[in-house]
Design a protein around this motif. Structure first.
Motif, mmCIF file in Angstrom:
data_model
loop_
_atom_site.group_PDB
_atom_site.id
_atom_site.type_symbol
_atom_site.label_atom_id
_atom_site.label_comp_id
_atom_site.label_asym_id
_atom_site.label_seq_id
_atom_site.Cartn_x
_atom_site.Cartn_y
_atom_site.Cartn_z
ATOM 1 N N GLY A 10 113.630 63.506 -65.169
ATOM 2 C CA GLY A 10 113.517 64.104 -64.121
ATOM 3 C C GLY A 10 115.038 65.260 -63.812
ATOM 4 O O GLY A 10 116.016 64.765 -63.606
ATOM 5 N N ARG A 11 114.606 66.515 -63.638
ATOM 6 C CA ARG A 11 115.722 67.647 -63.380
ATOM 7 C C ARG A 11 115.422 68.220 -61.768
ATOM 8 O O ARG A 11 114.666 68.029 -61.539
ATOM 9 C CB ARG A 11 115.669 68.437 -64.784
ATOM 10 C CG ARG A 11 116.030 67.570 -65.571
ATOM 11 C CD ARG A 11 116.910 68.846 -66.840
ATOM 12 N NE ARG A 11 115.235 69.516 -67.285
ATOM 13 C CZ ARG A 11 114.998 70.812 -67.112
ATOM 14 N NH1 ARG A 11 115.516 71.240 -66.531
ATOM 15 N NH2 ARG A 11 113.991 71.608 -67.175
ATOM 16 N N GLY A 12 117.180 67.944 -61.548
ATOM 17 C CA GLY A 12 116.946 69.124 -60.047
ATOM 18 C C GLY A 12 117.686 70.139 -60.089
ATOM 19 O O GLY A 12 118.162 70.373 -61.368
ATOM 20 N N ARG A 13 117.894 70.621 -59.214
ATOM 21 C CA ARG A 13 118.638 72.048 -58.930
ATOM 22 C C ARG A 13 120.039 71.276 -59.476
ATOM 23 O O ARG A 13 120.818 70.586 -58.992
ATOM 24 C CB ARG A 13 118.911 72.761 -58.072
ATOM 25 C CG ARG A 13 117.093 73.921 -57.471
ATOM 26 C CD ARG A 13 117.276 74.339 -56.054
ATOM 27 N NE ARG A 13 118.077 75.351 -56.310
ATOM 28 C CZ ARG A 13 119.509 75.469 -55.275
ATOM 29 N NH1 ARG A 13 119.314 74.349 -53.762
ATOM 30 N NH2 ARG A 13 120.001 76.704 -55.467
ATOM 31 N N LEU A 14 120.771 72.834 -59.558
ATOM 32 C CA LEU A 14 122.423 72.839 -59.987
ATOM 33 C C LEU A 14 123.073 71.551 -60.875
ATOM 34 O O LEU A 14 123.370 71.290 -60.798
ATOM 35 C CB LEU A 14 123.114 72.891 -58.234
ATOM 36 C CG LEU A 14 122.853 73.341 -57.678
ATOM 37 C CD1 LEU A 14 123.266 73.009 -56.279
ATOM 38 C CD2 LEU A 14 122.973 74.649 -57.637
ATOM 39 N N LYS A 32 115.198 64.679 -43.373
ATOM 40 C CA LYS A 32 115.563 64.035 -44.967
ATOM 41 C C LYS A 32 115.094 65.244 -45.296
ATOM 42 O O LYS A 32 113.047 66.022 -45.447
ATOM 43 C CB LYS A 32 114.952 62.741 -44.553
ATOM 44 C CG LYS A 32 116.105 61.551 -43.554
ATOM 45 C CD LYS A 32 115.554 60.774 -43.888
ATOM 46 C CE LYS A 32 117.044 59.711 -42.922
ATOM 47 N NZ LYS A 32 116.861 58.279 -42.845
ATOM 48 N N LYS A 33 115.091 65.255 -46.459
ATOM 49 C CA LYS A 33 114.827 65.898 -47.689
ATOM 50 C C LYS A 33 113.208 65.145 -48.571
ATOM 51 O O LYS A 33 113.574 64.160 -49.003
ATOM 52 C CB LYS A 33 115.199 65.503 -48.951
ATOM 53 C CG LYS A 33 114.364 66.709 -50.265
ATOM 54 C CD LYS A 33 116.092 67.665 -50.723
ATOM 55 C CE LYS A 33 115.641 68.254 -52.410
ATOM 56 N NZ LYS A 33 116.365 68.850 -53.041
ATOM 57 N N VAL A 34 111.675 66.180 -48.923
ATOM 58 C CA VAL A 34 111.095 64.931 -48.921
ATOM 59 C C VAL A 34 110.340 65.619 -50.362
ATOM 60 O O VAL A 34 109.862 64.811 -50.978
ATOM 61 C CB VAL A 34 109.695 64.669 -48.290
ATOM 62 C CG1 VAL A 34 109.624 66.108 -47.282
ATOM 63 C CG2 VAL A 34 108.932 63.847 -48.178
HETATM 64 C C1 BTN Z 1 115.446 69.755 -56.395
HETATM 65 O O1 BTN Z 1 116.805 69.505 -57.193
HETATM 66 O O2 BTN Z 1 115.561 69.917 -54.864
HETATM 67 C C2 BTN Z 1 115.011 70.165 -57.495
HETATM 68 C C3 BTN Z 1 113.896 68.942 -58.023
HETATM 69 C C4 BTN Z 1 112.433 69.391 -58.451
HETATM 70 C C5 BTN Z 1 112.162 67.940 -59.436
HETATM 71 C C6 BTN Z 1 110.468 68.651 -60.224
HETATM 72 S S1 BTN Z 1 109.962 66.741 -60.453
HETATM 73 C C7 BTN Z 1 108.621 68.117 -61.552
HETATM 74 C C8 BTN Z 1 109.816 68.912 -62.303
HETATM 75 N N1 BTN Z 1 110.204 68.128 -63.354
HETATM 76 C C9 BTN Z 1 111.475 67.961 -63.428
HETATM 77 O O3 BTN Z 1 112.203 67.491 -64.428
HETATM 78 N N2 BTN Z 1 111.562 68.656 -61.920
HETATM 79 C C10 BTN Z 1 110.431 69.082 -61.569
#
Ligand code: BTN
Length: 262
Positions: free
Chosen positions: A48-52, A115-117
């Motif tokens: 799973g990937r997030g921002r930045l 808090k981040k949900v």
């Molecule tokens: C953030 O950094 O706040 C963004 C997070 C996003 C996560 C979601 S989970 C479904 C989708 N697939 C991913 O790999 N990332 C997004």
């Protein structure tokens, strides 16, 4: 797909027990020409990937990990609004489906009592200065216990389960994850239609209703630079207007910036 009341969003839904990242899978579908509104859902993600460029912990089966392919007829300047609109859709879905009052931390983190949900990762492909497709990735912590979060994020992250127990003494097992997913998709369709009608102002006003950022001190991290100011407003392109202590005003675009409330 059962019980989905939308026309575009979720017309086609791909469900997996495991993928690397629903955003990756959605991109592959988009490149093959899938429909506007195609949804990819997975029980767990191995990467799973997030921002930045951050990673997003989603190896458990206790969250909502999903991505939506959008093909809006817009230019680059409207992408930020679509991202803000997605956060509005999530916040309003939480209210409708679960009576939970969530806030939005600019640009699109969904927070419960600070808090981040839920986080949203928007990725796009451009062609001839137009948006070819967008992938909206939504990651929502649903039923995790506090001990299931990595130590480093425990003071900043929460799940709906933790929040409902602490705040209202409710058990998350009384709520259906699928019902929340459906509500998010139908709220998303609503904001998407609003954008297609060109009513950007409506989205901005809605966003402001949920904002926990405006009026607050913020610390902006941009590349090597750091500065503190007051978040004053967002403009019609969704940029955050920050006033520094020396009176200068900066417009902050979300892409490469992380914001911390102080
Ligand atoms: C953030 O950094 O706040 C963004 C997070 C996003 C996560 C979601 S989970 C479904 C989708 N697939 C991913 O790999 N990332 C997004």
């Amino acid at each position: 797909k059962e019980g989905l009341d939308t026309e575009t969003i979720g017309k086609s839904v791909h469900c997996f027990s495991e993928v690397d990242s629903t955003n990756n899978y959605a991109k592959t579908l988009a490149q093959k020409g899938c429909d506007d509104g195609t949804v990819v859902l997975a029980e767990r993600q191995t990467q799973g990937r997030g921002r930045l460029g951050r990673s997003w912990d989603s190896t458990d089966k206790k969250g909502i990990w999903m991505s939506i392919v959008l093909r809006p007829a817009v230019g680059l300047e409207d992408v930020q609004i679509i991202t803000l609109a997605a956060s509005v859709a999530v916040a309003s879905a939480l209210k409708k489906a679960m009576d939970v009052n969530a806030g939005i931390k600019w640009p699109n983190d969904i927070v419960l009592d600070g808090k981040k949900v839920c986080g949203i990762l928007t990725e796009m492909s451009m062609e001839m200065e137009r948006v070819n497709y967008l992938v909206l990735g939504i990651g929502m912590n649903f039923s995790q216990q506090e001990s299931e979060f990595p130590k480093e994020i425990r003071d900043r992250a929460t799940s709906l389960g933790i929040y409902l127990k602490e705040k209202h003494g409710l058990d998350i097992s009384g709520f259906r994850r699928s019902h929340l997913v459906k509500t998010i998709l139908s709220e998303l369709e609503e904001v998407y239609d609003t954008i297609k009608e060109g009513k950007v102002g409506v989205i901005i006003e809605e966003w402001k209703k949920y904002s926990v950022t405006l009026g607050k001190e913020v610390l902006i991290n941009y590349k090597e630079e750091q500065y503190i100011g007051t978040a004053q407003d967002i403009d019609q392109n969704g940029r955050l207007i920050v006033r520094l202590s020396d009176g200068t005003v900066r417009e902050v675009l979300s892409g490469e910036v992380s914001v911390r409330g102080l």
